[in-house]
Design a protein around this motif. Structure first.
Motif, PDB file in Angstrom:
ATOM      1  N   GLN A 179      10.188  10.451   9.499  1.00  0.00           N
ATOM      2  CA  GLN A 179       9.543  11.933   9.485  1.00  0.00           C
ATOM      3  C   GLN A 179       9.131  12.119   7.910  1.00  0.00           C
ATOM      4  O   GLN A 179       8.204  12.438   7.486  1.00  0.00           O
ATOM      5  N   PRO A 180      10.156  11.768   6.761  1.00  0.00           N
ATOM      6  CA  PRO A 180       9.662  11.859   5.464  1.00  0.00           C
ATOM      7  C   PRO A 180       8.403  10.986   5.041  1.00  0.00           C
ATOM      8  O   PRO A 180       7.592  11.470   4.446  1.00  0.00           O
ATOM      9  N   PHE A 181       8.206   9.864   5.847  1.00  0.00           N
ATOM     10  CA  PHE A 181       6.965   9.033   5.638  1.00  0.00           C
ATOM     11  C   PHE A 181       5.788   9.823   6.000  1.00  0.00           C
ATOM     12  O   PHE A 181       4.656   9.684   5.228  1.00  0.00           O
ATOM     13  N   TRP A 182       5.805  10.425   7.244  1.00  0.00           N
ATOM     14  CA  TRP A 182       4.747  11.275   7.631  1.00  0.00           C
ATOM     15  C   TRP A 182       4.257  12.483   6.826  1.00  0.00           C
ATOM     16  O   TRP A 182       3.341  12.735   6.418  1.00  0.00           O
ATOM     17  N   ALA A 183       5.407  13.155   6.473  1.00  0.00           N
ATOM     18  CA  ALA A 183       5.415  14.189   5.416  1.00  0.00           C
ATOM     19  C   ALA A 183       4.609  13.768   4.150  1.00  0.00           C
ATOM     20  O   ALA A 183       3.761  14.289   3.709  1.00  0.00           O
ATOM     21  N   ALA A 184       5.000  12.552   3.499  1.00  0.00           N
ATOM     22  CA  ALA A 184       4.441  12.062   2.471  1.00  0.00           C
ATOM     23  C   ALA A 184       2.935  11.530   2.691  1.00  0.00           C
ATOM     24  O   ALA A 184       2.129  11.936   1.651  1.00  0.00           O
ATOM     25  N   ARG A 185       2.565  11.111   3.959  1.00  0.00           N
ATOM     26  CA  ARG A 185       1.291  10.606   4.148  1.00  0.00           C
ATOM     27  C   ARG A 185       0.286  11.983   4.313  1.00  0.00           C
ATOM     28  O   ARG A 185      -0.657  12.073   3.863  1.00  0.00           O
ATOM     29  N   VAL A 186       0.955  13.163   4.751  1.00  0.00           N
ATOM     30  CA  VAL A 186       0.308  14.456   4.960  1.00  0.00           C
ATOM     31  C   VAL A 186       0.042  14.834   3.530  1.00  0.00           C
ATOM     32  O   VAL A 186      -0.928  15.482   3.380  1.00  0.00           O
ATOM     33  N   ARG A 187       1.034  15.174   2.833  1.00  0.00           N
ATOM     34  CA  ARG A 187       0.653  15.582   1.292  1.00  0.00           C
ATOM     35  C   ARG A 187       0.038  14.658   0.644  1.00  0.00           C
ATOM     36  O   ARG A 187      -0.940  15.197  -0.260  1.00  0.00           O
ATOM     37  N   ALA A 207       0.650  -1.405  -0.140  1.00  0.00           N
ATOM     38  CA  ALA A 207       0.120   0.248   0.123  1.00  0.00           C
ATOM     39  C   ALA A 207       0.746   1.426   0.095  1.00  0.00           C
ATOM     40  O   ALA A 207       0.598   2.321  -0.653  1.00  0.00           O
ATOM     41  N   PHE A 208       2.096   1.253   0.440  1.00  0.00           N
ATOM     42  CA  PHE A 208       2.985   2.343   0.847  1.00  0.00           C
ATOM     43  C   PHE A 208       4.219   1.977   0.988  1.00  0.00           C
ATOM     44  O   PHE A 208       4.628   0.934   1.564  1.00  0.00           O
ATOM     45  N   PRO A 209       5.404   2.798   0.499  1.00  0.00           N
ATOM     46  CA  PRO A 209       6.654   2.780   1.014  1.00  0.00           C
ATOM     47  C   PRO A 209       6.913   2.529   2.472  1.00  0.00           C
ATOM     48  O   PRO A 209       6.227   3.128   3.026  1.00  0.00           O
ATOM     49  N   ALA A 210       7.735   1.976   2.780  1.00  0.00           N
ATOM     50  CA  ALA A 210       8.149   1.715   4.129  1.00  0.00           C
ATOM     51  C   ALA A 210       8.705   3.277   4.773  1.00  0.00           C
ATOM     52  O   ALA A 210       9.515   3.890   4.334  1.00  0.00           O
TER      53      ALA A 210
END
Length: 425
Positions: free
Chosen positions: A349-357, A143-146
């Motif tokens: 942190q980049p993961f949560w940034a990507a989810r928010v975007r 479903a999404f990158p790690a």
């Protein structure tokens, strides 16, 4: 029933464990939280019995290795292995052994997911059930990158699964030498990477994040339970200073800007970038210094500087929140229904940034290496004035506030470890 909870990490890692510990205590379980000593006061304030262990993340991140890792550690996961082993070497074994001593009389163990290898050894040695709690998902999925994978674009299911398996391998390598020594001291057989991965997938786990942000992927097993965030509300007895209250009452809602412990090697330079961005966009702001010591000698009248404030009190009063993208801060900003601007540094942190975007809850994230005053000013302006972003943020916040993440987490624990007291015959 005696339940031990073992956790180490940042405030965003520990707070959900304190919230769950408190709720389990209210449900009738006898709970002990084993966590780094700097969280003793947090546990005491919420009536949670506490046993201190080594592993103060604030001190680790303040080291030369920690500050260097904040600047460059997320670019290559393999490079993170050496940095994290270097930071953990003085404390990892002591942390694990002290946690084990705190768990000796427990009848069940709850462990922060990223430390599952240590929790597994404790549960094996004591022959008790183990449940994981994770503020950020660990298992691979299509479903999404790690989280912590350097490419946070969705390039398809195969790429996402490969990223998840690769990052599990990296996490195992972070702890492998310490887990080897710990298991030896406990008289347990060696555990390899393949065994760790199999066991990790089989363990019951609480996904302590909102299904409105991460819906449970179809390829995760039934023992994964996405409960919603386990918030720990700390604002009941907190009162703002007269300076903060006057500032908030003196104009339009400001923007929150804070990077927690992630100031990096040059916190003054980061503060100067932030202040220049605010001058460019003319926005009022609350600047939280946090662990990173973010500071500047000259602060303009449109900026209020504070050391810290409960997010659940402060964020609803903001026009937008700008932060590093830690799991806990991201959750608090989303619950408040405010647009989010993330400047990710390392790890998840980049993961949560990507989810928010991806959810349209904020503008494009700005990686710390690419942060400029111009880019930050543009992102703040978009977050504050874009009606679509604001509308989606409000809807997401309402959905999160309707969830009972802690209550659902307690129900998950009960289903795996049993009732707090034996049922009468």
């Amino acid at each position: 029933m005696k339940v031990a909870v073992f956790a180490a990490g940042s405030q965003g890692d520990i707070q959900p464990c304190v919230a769950l510990s408190m709720a389990l205590g209210l449900a009738g379980y006898r709970v002990t939280l084993a966590a780094p000593a700097n969280f003793d006061r947090l546990a005491q304030d919420h009536g949670v019995p506490f046993r201190p262990v080594g592993g103060d993340v604030q001190q680790l991140m303040a080291s030369d290795t920690g500050r260097g890792f904040m600047e460059s550690g997320s670019a290559n996961p393999l490079q993170s292995i050496r940095a994290i082993r270097t930071m953990l070497a003085p404390v990892a074994l002591r942390m694990a052994e002290e946690a084990f001593e705190a768990c000796r009389d427990a009848e069940a163990l709850i462990c922060l997911g990223v430390f599952a290898a240590f929790g597994l050894a404790m549960a094996e040695r004591l022959d008790i059930p183990l449940v994981l709690i994770e503020p950020t998902p660990l298992l691979p999925t299509r479903a999404f990158p790690a989280p912590s994978w350097p490419v946070q674009r969705d390039l398809g299911g195969a790429h996402n699964v490969v990223s998840g398996r690769a990052m599990l391998g990296v996490v195992w390598q972070w702890y492998r030498p310490f887990v080897r020594d710990f298991r030896r001291r406990l008289g347990l057989p060696a555990l390899g990477g393949a065994g760790y991965h199999r066991t990790l997938r089989a363990l019951a786990r609480i996904g302590a994040y909102s299904p409105a942000v991460i819906a449970k992927p179809a390829d995760w097993p039934a023992n994964v339970h996405v409960t919603g965030y386990c918030f720990l509300d700390t604002a009941a007895s907190w009162r703002p200073s007269a300076t903060l209250r006057t500032f908030l009452d003196g104009g339009e809602p400001p923007v929150y800007i804070g990077f927690g412990s992630m100031a990096g090697s040059d916190p003054r330079q980061l503060a100067d970038v932030v202040l220049e961005a605010l001058a460019r966009c003319g926005q009022r702001a609350v600047l939280a210094t946090g662990w990173g010591g973010l500071q500047s000698a000259e602060v303009p009248a449109n900026v209020c500087v504070l050391d810290a404030a409960p997010h659940e009190w402060l964020f609803p009063r903001m026009a937008a929140v700008v932060h590093h993208g830690g799991a806990g801060t991201t959750a608090a900003g989303l619950r408040a229904g405010r647009p989010t601007v993330i400047v990710p540094f390392i790890l998840d942190q980049p993961f949560w940034a990507a989810r928010v975007r991806a959810l349209g809850l904020g503008p494009e994230p700005i990686p710390r290496k690419g942060l400029t005053a111009a880019r930050l000013a543009q992102a703040i302006e978009m977050a504050v004035v874009d009606p679509a972003i604001q509308r989606r943020a409000l809807a997401c916040g309402a959905a999160i506030r309707d969830e009972d993440g802690v209550g659902r987490a307690v129900a998950v624990v009960r289903s795996y470890v049993g009732d707090p007291q034996p049922n009468p015959a």
